[in-house]
Write a protein that holds these residues in place. Structure first.
Motif, short mmCIF file in Angstrom:
data_model
loop_
_atom_site.label_atom_id
_atom_site.label_comp_id
_atom_site.label_asym_id
_atom_site.label_seq_id
_atom_site.Cartn_x
_atom_site.Cartn_y
_atom_site.Cartn_z
N ARG A 8 0.74 -1.33 0.01
CA ARG A 8 0.09 -0.04 -0.15
C ARG A 8 0.84 1.21 0.16
NH1 ARG A 8 -4.73 -1.40 4.43
NH2 ARG A 8 -5.99 -2.57 3.10
N LEU A 9 0.82 2.30 -0.93
CA LEU A 9 1.46 3.21 -1.12
C LEU A 9 0.75 4.46 -0.47
CD1 LEU A 9 3.56 5.20 -2.89
CD2 LEU A 9 1.77 5.51 -4.39
N ILE A 10 1.59 5.28 0.23
CA ILE A 10 1.21 6.31 1.03
C ILE A 10 2.01 7.64 0.50
CG2 ILE A 10 0.89 7.50 3.55
CD1 ILE A 10 1.06 4.65 4.66
N LEU A 11 1.36 8.58 0.17
CA LEU A 11 1.90 9.65 -0.38
C LEU A 11 2.20 10.79 0.64
CD1 LEU A 11 -0.07 10.40 -3.59
CD2 LEU A 11 1.99 9.35 -3.52
N GLY A 12 3.26 11.69 0.48
CA GLY A 12 3.49 12.66 1.54
C GLY A 12 2.50 13.46 2.23
N ASP A 13 1.47 13.49 1.19
CA ASP A 13 0.33 14.65 1.76
C ASP A 13 -0.98 13.55 2.19
OD1 ASP A 13 -0.58 13.77 -0.54
OD2 ASP A 13 -1.33 15.75 -1.15
N GLN A 14 -0.47 12.18 2.84
CA GLN A 14 -1.71 11.41 3.22
C GLN A 14 -1.38 10.88 4.43
OE1 GLN A 14 -1.58 8.73 -0.29
NE2 GLN A 14 -3.16 10.12 -1.32
N LEU A 15 -1.22 11.79 5.44
CA LEU A 15 -0.69 11.35 6.68
C LEU A 15 -1.81 11.25 7.76
CD1 LEU A 15 2.74 13.54 6.78
CD2 LEU A 15 2.29 11.16 5.61
N ASP A 16 -2.62 10.49 7.63
CA ASP A 16 -3.95 10.38 8.23
C ASP A 16 -4.28 9.12 8.93
OD1 ASP A 16 -6.38 10.57 9.36
OD2 ASP A 16 -7.50 10.62 7.51
N GLU A 17 -3.60 9.05 10.26
CA GLU A 17 -3.58 7.96 11.08
C GLU A 17 -5.16 7.64 11.38
OE1 GLU A 17 -1.25 9.59 14.28
OE2 GLU A 17 -2.60 8.47 15.71
N LEU A 18 -6.24 8.29 11.19
CA LEU A 18 -7.47 7.83 11.27
C LEU A 18 -8.16 7.18 10.11
CD1 LEU A 18 -8.82 11.08 13.07
CD2 LEU A 18 -7.77 9.09 14.05
N HIS A 19 -7.33 7.20 9.13
CA HIS A 19 -7.90 6.37 8.06
C HIS A 19 -8.17 4.89 8.17
CE1 HIS A 19 -7.95 4.65 3.96
NE2 HIS A 19 -8.39 5.92 3.40
N SER A 20 -9.21 4.54 7.76
CA SER A 20 -9.55 2.96 7.97
C SER A 20 -8.46 2.06 7.53
CB SER A 20 -10.91 2.78 7.47
OG SER A 20 -10.85 2.94 5.92
N TRP A 21 -7.48 2.22 6.94
CA TRP A 21 -6.56 1.27 6.26
C TRP A 21 -5.81 0.91 7.60
CZ3 TRP A 21 -2.72 3.29 1.77
CH2 TRP A 21 -3.46 2.58 0.40
N PHE A 22 -5.74 1.90 8.66
CA PHE A 22 -4.56 1.74 9.93
C PHE A 22 -5.39 1.02 10.88
CE2 PHE A 22 -3.18 5.54 7.21
CZ PHE A 22 -2.14 4.76 6.31
N LYS A 23 -6.80 0.75 10.86
CA LYS A 23 -7.37 0.28 11.97
C LYS A 23 -6.69 -0.96 12.56
CE LYS A 23 -12.22 1.84 12.00
NZ LYS A 23 -13.16 1.97 11.01
N THR A 24 -6.55 -1.87 11.84
CA THR A 24 -5.92 -3.17 12.54
C THR A 24 -4.79 -3.48 11.49
OG1 THR A 24 -8.06 -3.90 12.04
CG2 THR A 24 -6.78 -5.41 13.60
N PRO A 25 -3.43 -3.68 12.17
CA PRO A 25 -2.50 -4.18 11.49
C PRO A 25 -2.60 -5.51 10.83
CG PRO A 25 -1.83 -3.58 13.83
CD PRO A 25 -3.11 -3.77 13.62
#
Ligand SMILES: Cc1cc2nc3c(=O)[nH]c(=O)nc-3n(C[C@H](O)[C@H](O)[C@H](O)COP(=O)(O)OP(=O)(O)OC[C@H]3O[C@@H](n4cnc5c(N)ncnc54)[C@H](O)[C@@H]3O)c2cc1C
Ligand code: SF4
Length: 513
Positions: A8-25
Motif C-alpha cells: 500500500r502506497l502512502i504519499l507525503g500528503d496522506q498522513l492520516d492515522e485515522l484512515h480505515s487502512w490503519f485500524k488493524t495491523p
C-alpha cells in the motif's frame, strides 16, 4: 494457500492515522512511503516545505510501525531508492513478490495520471482507495454547477452548510445570515492583542543535511534545529487547540487585516497540518464549533462563521474547481500575460514596503496569510502582467501548504483571473488605497501612496489604471467593474497620459522598483 501480499502506497500528503487502512495491523499488508526527487524537483521549493514534508512523513512512518504495521520507508539518499513512484513500486513488486498494490487517491492531477498509467503496466491488481479526508466528492462541484457560466463559491458553501448541518437552525442559517463578510473586513486597530504563536522546535538538521548532500535545489530560510511547523498529529492538534483558544475569538474581524508588526495576526496556520491530512477538515470545524457552543471564550457568530467558511467553503470549493477544470486550468492565460516574475519575489529586495514585508516573511517562514497572498503579491503580479505559469511556480514553491490542487485554483483562477472569470466575478486588483486601508504598510513606505505619477508615486496606482486601460476589450462589459471604467473615462486626457506613461516606465524596469 498463502494469503495474497499487498503493498500500500502512502504519499507525503496522506498522513492520516485515522484512515480505515490503519485500524488493524495485517501481516500480509506492507505500507511504503518514499522521499523522492520526482517530488523535490518538479518545482523549486522553500527549504522549510521540503524539510517539513519529510519530517512529517518520517514521523508518520514511525507511528505506523509503533502501531504494529509493516512499513518500508525510502529515504532520499537510500541506495535502493529509484527516485520516482513508478520505478520504486515496480521494483518492490518484482523483488518482494507482492500480489496486489493499493494506493490512496492522490489530490494532484499529475500524480493521479501517473498512478493510473502505472496501474496499466504493473502485472498485479491495482486498486485506488478514497482518502476519507474531504467533505465533498471530487466531482461534486462540477455536477453542482453543471450548465452554469460561473462557479459561485457562496451557493456551493450554502449547500455544504445544509448538507453537513453546520451552523444551521433547521433549514435556516444560524443567526439569520449565511455570511458575515461585511464584519470581516476590519483593519488591525490594536484593540485586541495578537496572540503569541505556538511554534514548534522540530529538529530537522539531518533532513537538511541530506537535502544539501543530494543537491536538491531549494530557497528560503530555515533554522534546522527549530522547524516551527507541526510534524505529527499530536502537534497539529495542539496547534488547533491553541488557535481555537486565542486566535478564533478575533479571527473573522481581522481576517483581511495586515500589519508590519506581525506575520500571522489571528490566522490559524493550520494549512500544513490540513493539507498533509494530519488533521481532517471536519474535526477542525467540530473543535471550533464546540468552543463556540461552550462559550468558553467569547467567540461570536462572525468569528466562527468566518472560520467555517474558509474550510467548509473555500477549501472544499477550490478542490472542486481543481478537478472541474484540470488539466486545462494549468495552461489558462485569459489576459495573455507574458512578463517574467520580478526578481524581488525571490529576495524581498524592493522599495515597495508591502511587497518587501510579504515576500520577506514568506522567505523567512514559508507563510503569508490570505490577504497578503491575494492583495499584495498576487495583486502586483496581475497588475504587472506576469505570466501565470511564473506566478504559479512561485506560489507552489514558497508556501508550506502549497500543493497543486489548492495552489492552482487560488493562484491562476482566483488571483490571476487566468480562467477568465469562472471563479472570481472580477479581477482581484487594487490601487494603494486598499492596501493602505487594510494595513500600516504605506505610512513609512519609500513610495507615496497618494500619487498616481511623479516622483516616488506608488506603482500600484498607475499600474492599476494601466491594467484597466489595456484590458478594456476583455473587461469593458463586466458589470462588476463598470464603475471603474466610468472613473477612468472621466479622468482628463493629460492625467490619463501621465498615468499611463508612469505605468509604462515602471513596467520597463520592474526589477528596480
Ligand atoms: C494566490 C494564493 C495562493 C494560495 N495558495 C495556497 C496553497 O498553496 N495552499 C493552501 O492551503 N492555501 C492556499 N491559499 C489559500 C490561503 O491563503 C491559505 O490557505 C491560508 O493563508 C493558510 O493559512 P492559515 O492556515 O493560517 O489560514 P486561515 O486563515 O487560518 O484559514 C483556515 C483554513 O482555511 C483554509 N482556507 C482558507 N482560505 C482558503 C482558500 N482560499 N483556499 C483553500 N483553503 C483555504 C485553509 O485550509 C486554512 O488553513 C492561497 C491563496 C492565494 C490568494
Ligand atoms: S505606498 Fe504603495 S508600494 Fe508602498 S506600501 Fe503602500 S501600496 Fe505598497
Amino acid at each position: 494457500m498463502p494469503l495474497p501480499k499487498t503493498l500500500r502506497l502512502i504519499l507525503g500528503d496522506q498522513l492520516d492515522e485515522l484512515h480505515s487502512w490503519f485500524k488493524t495491523p495485517d501481516k500480509n499488508v506492507t505500507y511504503v512511503m518514499m522521499e523522492i526527487r520526482q517530488e523535490t524537483d518538479y518545482v523549486k521549493h522553500h527549504i522549510q516545505k521540503v524539510a517539513a514534508f519529510f519530517a512529517a512523513m518520517r514521523a508518520f512512518s514511525a507511528r505506523l510501525s509503533e502501531l504494529g504495521h509493516n512499513v518500508i520507508y525510502l529515504r532520499l539518499d537510500d541506495r535502493q531508492n529509484l527516485q520516482t513512484i513508478p520505478a520504486n513500486l515496480q521494483h518492490l513488486v518484482a523483488t518482494k513478490k507482492f500480489d496486489r498494490v493499493e494506493y490512496l487517491l492522490p489530490d494532484e492531477y499529475r500524480l493521479d495520471e501517473q498512478l493510473k498509467n502505472l496501474a496499466k503496466k504493473l502485472q498485479v491488481d491495482v486498486t485506488a482507495v478514497d482518502t476519507e479526508h474531504f467533505m465533498t466528492e471530487r466531482q461534486a462541484l462540477k455536477d453542482f454547477f453543471a450548465g452554469k457560466k460561473r462557479y459561485l463559491m457562496e451557493s456551493f458553501y450554502r449547500s455544504r452548510r445544509k448538507r453537513h448541518n453546520i451552523l444551521m437552525e433547521k433549514d435556516k442559517p444560524f443567526g439569520g445570515q449565511w455570511n458575515y463578510d461585511q464584519q470581516n473586513r476590519q483593519a488591525y486597530d490594536r484593540q485586541v492583542a495578537i496572540p503569541k504563536p505556538l511554534l514548534f522546535n522540530n529538529d530537522v538538521s539531518d533532513i537538511c543535511r541530506i537535502i544539501q548532500k543530494t543537491g536538491v535545489q531549494t530557497f528560503g530560510e530555515i533554522e534546522p534545529s527549530k522547524l516551527i511547523w507541526p510534524t505529527t498529529r499530536a502537534q497539529s492538534l495542539k496547534l488547533l487547540n491553541a488557535f481555537v483558544k486565542s486566535g478564533l475569538p478575533a479571527f473573522g474581524t481581522y481576517q483581511d487585516a495586515m500589519t508590519a508588526d506581525n506575520w500571522y495576526l489571528f490566522h490559524s496556520r493550520l494549512s500544513f497540518a490540513l493539507n498533509t491530512k494530519m488533521l481532517r477538515p471536519l474535526e477542525v470545524i467540530q473543535v471550533a464549533l464546540k468552543a463556540w457552543e461552550q462559550k468558553k471564550s467569547p467567540i461570536e457568530i462572525q468569528q466562527i462563521e468566518g472560520f467555517v467558511r474558509q474550510i467548509l467553503g473555500w477549501r472544499e470549493y477550490m478542490r472542486g474547481i481543481y478537478w472541474a477544470l484540470m488539466p486545462d486550468l494549468e495552461s489558462m492565460n485569459y489576459f495573455n500575460h507574458d512578463r517574467a516574475l520580478p526578481d524581488f519575489y525571490w529576495t524581498g529586495e524592493t522599495h515597495m514596503r508591502c511587497l518587501r514585508l510579504a515576500v520577506g516573511q514568506s522567505l523567512r517562514y514559508a507563510y503569508a496569510h490570505h490577504i497578503q497572498r491575494l492583495m499584495v503579491t498576487g495583486n502586483f503580479a496581475l497588475l504587472a502582467g506576469v505570466h501565470p505559469a511564473a506566478v504559479d511556480a512561485w506560489y507552489l514553491g514558497i508556501y508550506i501548504d502549497a500543493i497543486q490542487w489548492v495552489e492552482l485554483p487560488n493562484t491562476r483562477a482566483m488571483s490571476q483571473f487566468a480562467d477568465g472569470g469562472l471563479v472570481a466575478t472580477k479581477p482581484y486588483i487594487s490601487s494603494a488605497k486598499y492596501i493602505r486601508s487594510m494595513s500600516d504598510y504605506c505610512e513609512t513606505c519609500d513610495y507615496d501612496w497618494k500619487k498616481r505619477h511623479g516622483d516616488m508615486a506608488c506603482p500600484f496606482n498607475s499600474l492599476y489604471w494601466d491594467f484597466y486601460s489595456r484590458h478594456h476589450r476583455r473587461l469593458g462589459k463586466n458589470a462588476r467593474v463598470a464603475m471603474m471604467y466610468r472613473v477612468w473615462d472621466r479622468m482628463n486626457r493629460d492625467e490619463k497620459k501621465r498615468v499611463l506613461a508612469q505605468a509604462n516606465a515602471y513596467l520597463k524596469d520592474l526589477n528596480h522598483l
